[in-house]
Design an enzyme around this catalytic site. Structure first.
Site, PDB file in Angstrom:
ATOM      1  N   ASP A 433       0.843  -1.194   0.294  1.00  0.00           N
ATOM      2  CA  ASP A 433       0.074   0.051  -0.043  1.00  0.00           C
ATOM      3  C   ASP A 433       0.958   0.903  -0.358  1.00  0.00           C
ATOM      4  O   ASP A 433       0.477   2.864   0.239  1.00  0.00           O
ATOM      5  CB  ASP A 433      -0.766   0.356   1.141  1.00  0.00           C
ATOM      6  CG  ASP A 433       0.236   0.082   3.066  1.00  0.00           C
ATOM      7  OD1 ASP A 433       0.837  -0.182   2.659  1.00  0.00           O
ATOM      8  OD2 ASP A 433      -0.698   0.171   3.766  1.00  0.00           O
ATOM      9  N   LYS A 434       1.950   1.362  -0.249  1.00  0.00           N
ATOM     10  CA  LYS A 434       2.953   2.425  -0.669  1.00  0.00           C
ATOM     11  C   LYS A 434       3.419   2.662  -2.109  1.00  0.00           C
ATOM     12  O   LYS A 434       3.722   1.602  -2.686  1.00  0.00           O
ATOM     13  CB  LYS A 434       4.394   2.000   0.516  1.00  0.00           C
ATOM     14  CG  LYS A 434       4.141   1.170   2.206  1.00  0.00           C
ATOM     15  CD  LYS A 434       3.765   2.679   2.793  1.00  0.00           C
ATOM     16  CE  LYS A 434       3.641   2.164   4.211  1.00  0.00           C
ATOM     17  NZ  LYS A 434       3.014   3.110   5.018  1.00  0.00           N
TER      18      LYS A 434
END
Length: 564
Positions: A433-434
């Site tokens: 999710d980065k």
């Protein structure tokens, strides 16, 4: 907790007084003697880590592999037979010795890799622990110090996301919620306040709100330190009782997450969990061992049956040598197995000076020379078993995984265990999710909207009325965590340091660029003067602070545009 504090000490303020601290100004940072005396009496805020395993202990763990044990047994048998019953003892031991060398190489490579990576991870963990900071109040100012420098009596300022580095008691705050799952296992957040539950424990996390707390226990005397000591004591007692433990007994292990106050007990087996590849190799080695054993037993049985049938049921022609004594009586009968035809038998010479006869006869029966032939059958069976064991398989796998670790090290990927490479090799999809964006961990105001105008730079005071500037400065200064501060750099030309929430620091710096002093506004409106604070959370999407005025109440709000 509150009732016990009231009964035993006379209240929270009395505890602060007994600790010779001040709830507003904190400890005296200019008195290193006082700080050192507190560290000497109450201990340092440092929990010593568990001693690392020695290289020999890692070698012993590596030697527990089933495949290696099978190889060692096969090598020992091969060496013993090679030195005792082989025709050429000078070279009969070489095969067994080669297997032992390969086993030692596997053990050294595995233990050496684990030892090296353990040192690297401990060094990294120590650096992370040493760099951990927390906001404290000393001499009336909020400053950042390393968590290991905290002493009993310090006044800590806690905000969202902070992990409590020591035990303490709640002094003042707003809507404080604590996650105590690391201690109790309960995921529900616990509300903390002076009236309800003022006890704060190390290792827990601030999930909402903010507060001030006075430190009452640090290091080994804190809740996290006590748990670590209990865990390590349990581990030591388990190690001492390993020899006395019966097979099948379950052991209680522990798992500790080292960090700033993070310690978590858990139950696990004392044996390291095997990876997928290790499990498959172990099963393959056991299956090969079973197959080799069955093949060796069948080989020995076939050879023995064939031998018995040919010698005892069918029989064979043999050379019979009979010697006679001086009086003509039979003295000795010898069956010569080295003679295979009648002509050779008839030409056999008796011993010098001996008398007797030589006959080529048919014979069925037991002879002592048969023991050597049966032993040769056993050697053939053991050879089948030794050859069936794949001594090169664990060596090839270990060397390939070690090579993968070195390749990953060149890409700045630190791998702690060899089997991690194999585990990552089985991954088919990696979810993240980065975004991978690199920042300087600083924020600043780039545009604003005042009095119906969109301004894409810092507006001058001439563009705004004094009333608007005053209201905005009061709103930003008061409606923010008081642990967020902008510290001017001592070196000219350097950017100021942001302490605390980066968004709030950007707004505070914007107030300073408008020519206002947020610290002066905070001194006029202390946290004790707040009527109510609604801290920011993901559900509320805003933060609000309510102040009581002479004519009523004034509320300052900041948050998402659709909520405000």
């Amino acid at each position: 907790g509150k009732n016990r504090i009231e009964e035993k000490y006379g209240g929270i303020n009395k505890i602060v007084e007994l600790l010779k601290s001040d709830a507003t100004k904190g400890l005296d940072a200019n008195s290193p003697e006082d700080l050192q005396a507190r560290a000497d009496v109450f201990g340092r805020n440092y929990i010593p880590p568990k001693p690392p395993k020695s290289f020999f202990a890692l070698m012993w763990e590596a030697a527990q592999d089933v495949t290696l044990i099978i190889l060692v047994v096969a090598a020992v048998i091969s060496i013993v037979l090679g030195l005792t019953v082989e025709d050429d003892p000078d070279t009969g031991w070489i095969e067994g010795a080669a297997i032992l060398i390969s086993v030692c190489l596997v053990i050294f490579v595995t233990a050496g890799n684990d030892w090296s990576k353990e040192r690297q991870f401990r060094s990294l963990q120590t650096k992370l622990d040493d760099d951990a900071t927390i906001s404290v109040i000393r001499n009336g100012d909020s400053v950042k110090i390393f968590t290991k420098e905290i002493v009993v009596g310090d006044i800590l300022q806690l905000g969202y996301g902070d992990i409590l580095p020591a035990d303490g008691i709640y002094l003042t705050g707003n809507d404080l919620s604590i996650d105590e799952s690391t201690l109790t296992g309960e995921t529900d957040h616990i509300k903390k306040s002076v009236e309800k539950d003022p006890m704060l424990l190390s290792g827990t996390s601030v999930m909402e709100g903010s507060c001030k707390m006075v430190v009452t226990a640090v290091g080994p005397n804190s809740q996290a330190g006590i748990i670590v000591q209990l865990i390590e004591g349990q581990d030591d007692s388990d190690d001492e009782s390993d020899d006395d433990q019966k097979p099948g007994d379950e052991e209680e292990g522990t798992q500790m997450v080292n960090g700033t106050g993070k310690h978590k007990p858990a139950k696990q087996s004392d044996k390291k969990e095997k990876s997928v590849l290790q499990g498959k190799l172990t099963r393959l080695a056991i299956q090969i061992g079973y197959f080799g054993t069955v093949a060796a037993v069948l080989t020995i049985l076939v050879l023995i049956i064939k031998f018995c049938v040919s010698k005892f049921m069918v029989g064979e022609n043999m050379c019979k040598v009979t010697t006679t004594g001086e009086e003509g009586a039979e003295d000795t009968i010898v069956w010569d197995h080295t003679v295979h035809d009648e002509v050779s038998c008839n030409s056999t010479l008796l011993a010098e000076g001996a008398k007797g006869t030589v006959e080529w006869v048919f014979y069925k029966g037991w002879q002592s020379e048969y023991i050597k032939e049966l032993l040769e059958f056993f050697i053939i069976g053991v050879t089948v078993l030794v050859v069936a064991v794949p001594e090169g398989l664990p060596l090839a796998v270990t060397i390939s995984l070690a090579y993968s670790v070195r390749k990953m090290m060149k890409d700045n990927n630190l791998v702690r265990h060899l089997d991690a490479c194999e585990t990552m090799g089985n991954a088919t999809a990696i979810c993240s999710d980065k975004t991978g964006t690199l920042t300087t961990n600083r924020m600043s105001v780039v545009q604003s909207f005042f009095m119906g105008k969109l301004v894409k730079h810092v507006p001058s005071r001439d563009m705004l009325t004094p009333t608007v500037v005053e209201l905005f400065a009061n709103s930003v200064s008061v409606n923010a965590s008081y642990s967020s501060n902008v510290i001017k750099s001592a070196e000219p030309g350097q950017l100021p340091r942001h302490l605390g929430n980066k968004t709030e620091c950007a707004l505070l710096q914007f107030v300073g660029e408008l020519g206002e002093d947020y610290e002066a506004i905070r001194k006029q409106n202390t946290e004790e003067d707040f009527y109510k604070v609604y801290t920011f959370n993901s559900k509320r999407k805003c933060m609000a602070t309510v102040l009581k005025t002479e004519t009523g109440f004034r509320i300052f709000v900041k948050g998402a545009a659709e909520v405000v």
